[in-house]
Motif scaffolding. Structure first.
Motif, PDB file in Angstrom:
ATOM      1  N   SER A 630       0.839  -1.194   0.000  1.00 19.03           N
ATOM      2  CA  SER A 630       0.000   0.000   0.000  1.00 19.03           C
ATOM      3  C   SER A 630       0.876   1.246   0.000  1.00 19.03           C
ATOM      4  O   SER A 630       2.075   1.202   0.285  1.00 19.03           O
ATOM      5  N   PRO A 653      -3.301   0.520  -3.410  1.00 18.03           N
ATOM      6  CA  PRO A 653      -4.285   1.201  -2.561  1.00 18.03           C
ATOM      7  C   PRO A 653      -3.579   2.197  -1.644  1.00 18.03           C
ATOM      8  O   PRO A 653      -2.419   2.011  -1.259  1.00 18.03           O
ATOM      9  N   VAL A 661      -8.754   2.168   3.854  1.00 21.72           N
ATOM     10  CA  VAL A 661      -8.584   2.565   2.453  1.00 21.72           C
ATOM     11  C   VAL A 661      -9.179   3.945   2.250  1.00 21.72           C
ATOM     12  O   VAL A 661     -10.367   4.186   2.538  1.00 21.72           O
ATOM     13  N   LEU A 664      -6.914   5.266  -4.220  1.00 26.11           N
ATOM     14  CA  LEU A 664      -6.226   4.314  -5.093  1.00 26.11           C
ATOM     15  C   LEU A 664      -5.367   5.096  -6.073  1.00 26.11           C
ATOM     16  O   LEU A 664      -5.785   6.150  -6.573  1.00 26.11           O
ATOM     17  N   THR A 724     -14.116   2.341  -5.201  1.00 24.97           N
ATOM     18  CA  THR A 724     -14.981   1.213  -4.845  1.00 24.97           C
ATOM     19  C   THR A 724     -14.165   0.157  -4.124  1.00 24.97           C
ATOM     20  O   THR A 724     -13.088  -0.230  -4.577  1.00 24.97           O
ATOM     21  N   THR A 725     -14.673  -0.295  -3.006  1.00 24.77           N
ATOM     22  CA  THR A 725     -14.063  -1.410  -2.277  1.00 24.77           C
ATOM     23  C   THR A 725     -15.075  -2.542  -2.184  1.00 24.77           C
ATOM     24  O   THR A 725     -16.295  -2.317  -2.281  1.00 24.77           O
ATOM     25  N   VAL A 747      -9.517  -3.860  -7.598  1.00 19.93           N
ATOM     26  CA  VAL A 747     -10.374  -3.331  -6.542  1.00 19.93           C
ATOM     27  C   VAL A 747      -9.763  -3.712  -5.204  1.00 19.93           C
ATOM     28  O   VAL A 747      -9.390  -4.882  -4.995  1.00 19.93           O
ATOM     29  N   PRO A 748      -9.655  -2.767  -4.249  1.00 20.18           N
ATOM     30  CA  PRO A 748      -9.186  -3.123  -2.899  1.00 20.18           C
ATOM     31  C   PRO A 748     -10.219  -3.984  -2.181  1.00 20.18           C
ATOM     32  O   PRO A 748     -11.428  -3.791  -2.321  1.00 20.18           O
ATOM     33  N   VAL A 750     -11.609  -5.321   1.515  1.00 20.85           N
ATOM     34  CA  VAL A 750     -11.625  -4.913   2.921  1.00 20.85           C
ATOM     35  C   VAL A 750     -12.350  -5.972   3.736  1.00 20.85           C
ATOM     36  O   VAL A 750     -13.079  -6.814   3.197  1.00 20.85           O
ATOM     37  N   ASN A 755     -13.534  -0.874   6.775  1.00 18.31           N
ATOM     38  CA  ASN A 755     -12.783  -0.350   5.639  1.00 18.31           C
ATOM     39  C   ASN A 755     -11.308  -0.728   5.750  1.00 18.31           C
ATOM     40  O   ASN A 755     -10.447  -0.088   5.154  1.00 18.31           O
ATOM     41  N   LEU A 757      -8.016  -2.594   4.993  1.00 19.91           N
ATOM     42  CA  LEU A 757      -7.463  -3.258   3.816  1.00 19.91           C
ATOM     43  C   LEU A 757      -6.917  -4.645   4.178  1.00 19.91           C
ATOM     44  O   LEU A 757      -6.153  -4.791   5.130  1.00 19.91           O
ATOM     45  N   MET A 760      -5.986  -7.211  -2.449  1.00 22.48           N
ATOM     46  CA  MET A 760      -6.381  -6.614  -3.732  1.00 22.48           C
ATOM     47  C   MET A 760      -6.782  -7.744  -4.664  1.00 22.48           C
ATOM     48  O   MET A 760      -6.214  -8.847  -4.604  1.00 22.48           O
TER      49      MET A 760
END
Length: 799
Positions: A630, A653, A661, A664, A724-725, A747-748, A750, A755, A757, A760
């Motif tokens: 990250s 991210p 997060v 990005l 968007t997560t 997309v990350p 979670v 939220n 992380l 990925m």
């Protein structure tokens, strides 16, 4: 060096050696080659340009012709006996001087000969395969003394029919030299071979046969002799079980030799009498037959090549099914070289639905029951009809696509009619056609209920009968789609289909013949009233007799290809009822003592499908990339670029101090930020140059402090925000929908309801799960090292 050569005679007639040389060829090899001629054999002297006939009589067989140069180079002498047989014999003790052969002609002649030989070889290589003209099959009675039969499965499709015709072609081929003692399944047989369709064909196949039946050796089962002692060979294509050939099962015990050719490698055969069992994993049985035809160098007519091509198209989905192999594509390419008609393939490979099939499709879509299990949509529908309806496979295929389902099971209950349908059985056909999903509701009652809101309010002096006619008039007007005041056949079928009833064309004709009293081909209102009265009476009788008559249930299953459906094998699902097919396309027929059993059978199939095939689908947390690198929001462009280069990544991210997060960053943002930084630096350099040129190069303290600051801006100022997560518990199908909707490549991931992380997921991760490409190794988090085990390596990389 001298070499002594001793040859045996080479005879130009009845020779099985490849020693034929075209007299018209301008180049000649040092060894004989093959050709076929329909004129007298000639001896051509290339030096003098003269020809000498070896045979004066015409012959339709194969000939051996030798150029004078070929005979001279090889020391051959042409000898003719009293019977006119011409033989090329070697001179005794013929000596070849290798030194003399090195240079026989001058350089110009050698160059010309080489050029001509090259041109001839090129022309031969590009010459298209020879084609046989399409000819009508001779009218031949099946001889009782000896014959062969190739069977398709019941309700033959293109693959079964094509492979049967191809196997008959193999058995009828002209034997090559030395083939008389062969025992392979495709060896030549002197007895005539006929193709038999035990129980008809699909509507699309039947439409093709309506135009082509006379060019294929097709016979009916009834045309075979009563005495089957002359049955030499029996072939079964695309079928390796007795129930697949239906009424032709008795032929199995009468044949001297039985050949089974199929491509369902996971199906067990119940024909121990089979002497030849040929099963291979290809997309189509036609492919196996085509490979044998190509190997035997058999010339096909354009119609035969077209039929075999249709067989490959049908069972491979035009090379789109996941069961397709490279062998199918190569076989199809060879058939196109032989003249397979693309116009015929385009017309018959994707046949349109008939009016009857369209009615079934409409009812199927209106009554579909769908459920979602682990991200897979399973749809079922159970219909009733007054008789068997052809082409349900095409209906199910279209229903699968139009309903956006992943698995579709279509069941049809009908009352079998012994001896086929007869025009005189009008009452029976009509009664069977009035079976509805809700027996308590008749077509007339449904129409009357729709108009009851305003009918009951009116007071009639004519009594109950007048009120009934008024309601029937409203129903009649609703069904009179064109407003003509009459009901045609299409309108009658549409009217009854709204109640869940599927009518065959024969049933509609029966209604018109019985109730059209003035014989104008239409039903007026008075005739409609009589029909409604009889329909209500028939419906009441049927409700009393429901479940007391034997009926038949046919089930057609279709499934899409996909990673979530890898374990779906519809053929195994149908085998418990004696059916079969492919993993994604199968069918079965069940005899019912009580038609109410159909619903339980369909429900049991769905339960088995869910328990055995629709396992828990993988979640994002099972295959995401973790742990993941990250970025910090205070990093500069240079620092982010170093991370991208060092770890070979395209996106990172951005997280805060709590590992939440907040954004990005991709290589696009880095490139744009670097460009802005470069523009600022260039602007600063230009300003300093201008000041130096004007002599104003002194800077105040504020300007000096600004220039001494670290170049670059913080990542939080130019990263992607509001990204968007997805939670780690999201299914793979839901993830694909997110990527499609947002058009992003990563997309990350979670933790659920947070939220934080944890990983990925990228397009490459999805490709690995689909397993499209063997070179892209399948990766699963369960087989990778834990985060704790990989932490030392991660820390080392950071240094």
């Amino acid at each position: 060096m001298k070499v002594v050569v001793a040859f045996s005679g080479l005879t130009t007639r009845n020779s099985c050696l490849n020693n034929i040389r075209p007299a018209s060829a301008s180049a000649y090899p040092t060894s004989p080659t093959s050709t076929t001629s329909t004129t007298s054999t000639t001896l051509f002297d290339e030096r003098s340009g003269s020809e000498t006939n070896l045979f004066n009589e015409a012959d339709e067989g194969e000939f051996n012709s030798y150029t004078a140069r070929f005979l001279d180079d090889n020391g051959l002498t042409i000898v003719e006996d009293d019977d006119g047989r011409v033989t090329a014999r070697k001179n005794e003790n013929y000596e070849v001087d290798e030194a003399d052969d090195v240079q026989q002609d001058d350089d110009d002649e050698t160059t010309a000969t080489t050029a001509t030989a090259t041109a001839t070889a090129t022309a031969t290589a590009t010459k298209p395969p020879r084609k046989e003209p399409v000819q009508e099959q001779p009218a031949q009675i099946v001889p009782a003394s000896g014959f062969n039969v190739v069977l398709t499965h019941c309700t033959a499709d293109f693959d079964s029919l094509a492979s049967a015709v191809g196997l008959a072609k193999l058995w009828s081929k002209k034997p090559a030299c030395g083939d008389d003692d062969k025992t392979e399944f495709d060896s030549q047989s002197h007895a005539p071979t006929f193709v038999v369709l035990p129980r008809g064909a699909h509507p699309g196949v039947q439409r093709f046969l309506n135009l082509h039946k006379h060019v294929f050796p097709i016979r009916s089962l009834r045309s075979l002799p009563t005495d089957l002692s002359g049955l030499n060979r029996l072939g079964l294509v695309d079928a390796q079980r007795r129930d697949r050939v239906g009424p032709a099962e008795h032929l199995i015990g009468m044949a001297k030799r039985i050949t089974v050719v199929d491509h369902h490698v996971d199906m067990d055969s119940d024909i121990p009498e089979a002497t030849d069992y040929v099963v291979d994993k290809v997309g189509s049985v036609s492919t196996l037959i085509v490979e044998r035809l190509k190997e035997a160098a058999i010339v096909l007519t354009e119609a035969e090549a077209t039929l075999l091509a249709l067989g490959i198209h049908a069972d491979t989905g035009s090379l789109c099914y996941d069961s397709t192999t490279p062998r199918d594509a190569m076989a199809l390419a060879w058939l196109l070289q032989l003249g397979a008609s693309q116009a015929a393939i385009a017309e018959h490979a994707q046949a349109s639905l008939s009016q009857e099939q369209q009615g079934v499709l409409t009812q199927a879509l209106m009554n579909t029951n769908s459920t979602n299990v682990h991200g897979v949509t399973v749809s079922t529908v159970l219909l009733r009809a007054d008789g068997f309806i052809n082409g349900l496979a095409s209906v199910t295929k279209d229903a699968l696509e139009l309903s956006s389902s992943d698995v579709f099971l279509l069941g049809l209950v009908y009352e079998p009619r012994s001896g086929g349908s007869k025009k005189g059985q009008k009452g029976a056909a009509l009664q069977a056609s009035l079976l509805t999903k809700n027996p308590s509701s008749t077509p007339t009652e449904a129409a009357a209920a729709a108009a009851a809101g305003f009918m009951e309010a009116e007071a009639w002096t004519g009594g109950e009968e007048a009120l009934r006619r008024r309601r029937l008039r409203a129903a009649f007007d609703r069904k009179d789609l064109d407003g003509s005041g009459f009901l045609e056949g299409k309108e009658i079928a549409a009217a009854l289909s709204t109640s869940g009833t599927v009518l065959t064309g024969e049933a509609v004709t029966n209604i018109l013949e019985k109730y059209d009293t003035n014989k104008d081909g239409r039903i007026d209102f008075d005739e409609f009233v009589a029909f409604s009265k009889d329909a209500e009476d028939w419906q009441k009788d049927h409700e009393q007799n429901t479940g007391r008559k034997a009926s038949t249930l046919i089930i057609i299953g279709r499934a899409k290809a996909g990673v979530n459906l890898k374990a779906v094998h519809l053929n195994h699902l149908m085998e418990q009822f004696g059916g079969g097919g492919h993993p994604k396309a199968a069918s079965t027929t069940v005899r019912l003592a009580d038609e109410r059993e159909a619903e339980g059978i369909m429900q049991g199939m769905v339960d088995d499908l869910i328990e055995t095939s629709l396992n828990q689908q993988p979640c994002v947390g099972d295959f995401m990339t973790a742990p993941v690198l990250s970025a910090n929001p205070d990093m500069t462009e240079k620092q982010v670029e170093d991370l991208f280069t060092r770890y070979d990544v395209r996106a990172l991210p951005v997280v805060d101090d709590n590992n939440d997060v907040i954004g990005l960053v991709t290589y696009k943002e880095v490139a744009a930020a670097k460009q802005r930084l470069w523009n600022k630096e260039q602007k600063r350099l230009r300003q300093e140059a201008e000041r130096a040129k004007s002599g104003k190069d002194k800077r105040d303290g504020k300007q000096s402090k600004a220039s001494d600051r670290k170049l670059g801006s913080a990542l939080k100022g130019w990263m992607k925000q509001h990204v968007t997560t997805i939670p780690a518990s999201m299914t793979m199908a839901e993830l694909e929908a997110v990527l499609l909707e947002n058009d992003v490549g990563c997309v990350p991931v979670v933790l659920d309801d947070t939220n934080q992380l944890v990983g990925m997921v990228t397009r490459t991760d999805l490709l690995r799960q689909h397993r499209y490409y063997p070179s892209l190794h399948y990766h699963n988090k369960g087989f990778s090292d834990s985060i704790a085990a990989r932490k030392p390596i991660i820390e080392l990389r950071k240094k």
